[in-house]
Design an enzyme around this catalytic site. Sequence first.
Site, mmCIF file in Angstrom:
data_model
loop_
_atom_site.group_PDB
_atom_site.id
_atom_site.type_symbol
_atom_site.label_atom_id
_atom_site.label_comp_id
_atom_site.label_asym_id
_atom_site.label_seq_id
_atom_site.Cartn_x
_atom_site.Cartn_y
_atom_site.Cartn_z
ATOM 1 N N HIS A 181 -14.475 -8.535 -2.279
ATOM 2 C CA HIS A 181 -14.533 -7.934 -3.609
ATOM 3 C C HIS A 181 -13.180 -8.081 -4.284
ATOM 4 C CE1 HIS A 181 -13.295 -4.663 -0.914
ATOM 5 N NE2 HIS A 181 -12.714 -4.069 -1.959
ATOM 6 N N HIS A 207 -10.722 -6.426 -7.295
ATOM 7 C CA HIS A 207 -10.438 -5.311 -8.198
ATOM 8 C C HIS A 207 -9.895 -5.876 -9.507
ATOM 9 C CE1 HIS A 207 -10.385 -2.113 -5.017
ATOM 10 N NE2 HIS A 207 -10.165 -3.168 -4.252
#
Length: 138
Positions: A101, A103
């Site tokens: 992932h 940010h």
Amino acid sequence: MKDGNCIFCKIANGEIPSATVYEDDDFRVILDLGPASRGHALILPKNHFKDICEADEVTAGKLFPLAAKIGAAMKKGLGADGFNVVQNNGSCAGQTVFHLHVHVIPRYEGGPVMVSWDPGKAESEELAKTADAIKAAL
């Protein structure tokens, strides 16, 4: 390629509700439940990869353009003055969920200091040895 035990797989594929700001065939972008600043988002691939090293080149190649798109929308929609793009790999680097992932953290003038470090010093000889070690591992 989904992991039935992975919470980010479940969120990315719509099994768990989220505050979604963007979605396409490959990614879901959600607002972080523990934001560093207002609008902090996570780009979640719909396929499971433990980290960036496991991602295929097509998926990895789409991450930065999508981060730029989300960051630009934060500047326009939220009035952010800038944004950070952060991707952690491994627990010692701050990764707590082992699903790739990214940010995207909007930054505001006068906001808190984050994603920073005190620059160190390295001698030319040390830099050359470090570069050689990395090149040898490629």
